[in-house]
Design a protein around this motif. Sequence first.
Motif, PDB file in Angstrom:
ATOM      1  N   LEU A   1      78.084  47.837  55.025  1.00 16.45           N
ATOM      2  CA  LEU A   1      77.802  46.852  56.011  1.00 16.45           C
ATOM      3  C   LEU A   1      76.804  47.336  56.209  1.00 16.45           C
TER       4      LEU A   1
ATOM      5  N   MET B   1      73.922  40.896  60.618  1.00 13.41           N
ATOM      6  CA  MET B   1      74.904  41.964  59.450  1.00 13.41           C
ATOM      7  C   MET B   1      74.726  41.356  57.982  1.00 13.41           C
TER       8      MET B   1
ATOM      9  N   TYR C   1      76.975  42.027  54.789  1.00 10.38           N
ATOM     10  CA  TYR C   1      77.924  43.187  53.510  1.00 10.38           C
ATOM     11  C   TYR C   1      77.824  42.465  52.081  1.00 10.38           C
TER      12      TYR C   1
ATOM     13  N   LEU D   1      85.301  40.265  57.031  1.00 11.84           N
ATOM     14  CA  LEU D   1      84.531  39.977  56.528  1.00 11.84           C
ATOM     15  C   LEU D   1      84.896  40.518  55.077  1.00 11.84           C
TER      16      LEU D   1
ATOM     17  N   MET E   1      85.975  43.544  53.601  1.00  8.50           N
ATOM     18  CA  MET E   1      85.312  44.591  52.460  1.00  8.50           C
ATOM     19  C   MET E   1      86.123  45.860  51.768  1.00  8.50           C
TER      20      MET E   1
ATOM     21  N   THR F   1      83.173  50.031  51.106  1.00  8.93           N
ATOM     22  CA  THR F   1      81.791  50.133  52.118  1.00  8.93           C
ATOM     23  C   THR F   1      81.760  51.217  52.796  1.00  8.93           C
TER      24      THR F   1
END
Length: 505
Positions: A130, A141, A143, A194, A196, A200
């Motif tokens: 990220l 941002m 990802y 997100l 994730m 990450t």
Amino acid sequence: MKVSVIDLGFNSVKMVNYDVRKDGSYLAYQQEGVKVKLGEGLTKAGYLKGEPVERTIEALKLFRDVIGFDSIRHVLPVATSAVRDAVNKADFLRLVRDQTGFQFKVLTGQEEAFYSYVGALESTCVPTSLFFDLGGGSLEMVYTENYSIKKVRSYPLGALRLSQRYSENGVFSKKAYGKMEDHILDVLPEKKELGMSIDTTLVGVGGTLRAIARYEQELSDYELDKIHNYRLDYPSVSAIARELYRMDADELAEAKAIGSNRVDTIVAGSTIISLLMQKLGFDKIVVSARGLREGILSAFLRDAKTFYSGSISSERAKAHVTFACQVEPLSQYAFSLVRPLVSSGLMREKERVILSHALKQMSDLPSVTNLSNLFHLIIDEDNAFLTHREQLILALAIVHTKKEKTVDWLFARYRSILEPQNMRSIEKISACIVLSTILERSKAMARLSISGKKVGIRILQGKQPVPAMLVADALRNFERAFNVAVSCQVNNAPKGQPASVRVIA
């Protein structure tokens, strides 16, 4: 070739001039920045105001003269959130063009995120990350999973933007600070939004993050003068954010890592980073010293036509990063030596990785006789794959091939970063550097047989004669480093040289 990148942001305008080498690598040789506060008052009226515009044009005229005096032909001016959000954007751009000659490319929030991501990730090479870029007007941002971009977000959470909204010249009342915290937490995304992966890594760029990193380094007497690839943990970031909030303007200005130029933005900026880590559950962050400007330069160097005529896509951003993050393999000669050492457990995989980077870096080093200068030349290079500790091990291993005693005092100097067991890694990597260099120059392959503490090495004669006495000397160091007994045979040795080299520990 010389290239200049001009980055016009919410708080400041920066110019970085680069010397681009024939192989496409580059080095920044001049950096200038002026705190013009172009976005001052923008959040209230939506218009760029007269005084900030005048300050910006004066700074750009200075940059124009610097660029002209240095005969730089390629100039890449880009503008971000302040110009992007302004109602009078077109009038401002026309005024800038008429008075300075600069034709600015205004980046969308997504483009800004992509270019920043390219600049940072090309120099940190974290596949699943990220990434964020905290500027004066916005927070971008990105990802990614295995370098594939999955989510891109832009939030109006810039350090100067929030300072103007909640503080008086960077000083916050308790009530206003609490309101700002609530606002930041409300705007930041939820973790599930997100999607994730659990592996990450958080990677960040921006002046606020670099200032926090320097501040922590000052507090801890960090011995390495290096920000890029520095790691910060959440407790430290949170504590620093709270400490900065409690300091008044004079105290902030006196802090060497903060300085007067960042007094009115550092509290808001550090709070954004701290709350981002808290809300998304990150316990560490990787600091990148490279970002938007390097991403702009990289995209231009790869495809100038597309840079001027189009926008960067997620696919193109991924292509830039994956190309830059390709790991250069060991040569077949070094590989023939190292692979059995790793397979047998005599050498760890991370030591092999450091060795690979050391051999690559040695090929690019100038001839230097002063070993202290050599060490600093090596350590000053940013390495996308290695931590600061690993970069120290690499530099000391190369110096070790020249003189062991110099390594002893350098190791002692950086003892707060290094671990005692790292000396053994330095010795192993150094021994392999010397042997790999002999094999490479001789175009000779090695065949190893390993049984416990005994290592048999058979060197197959290559295109050049294998220097038997150099091999014998190198193997003595190899024995000490790996704590093994070595026997070595050089096959098909030229007439006049021994066919077998024996080393007794």
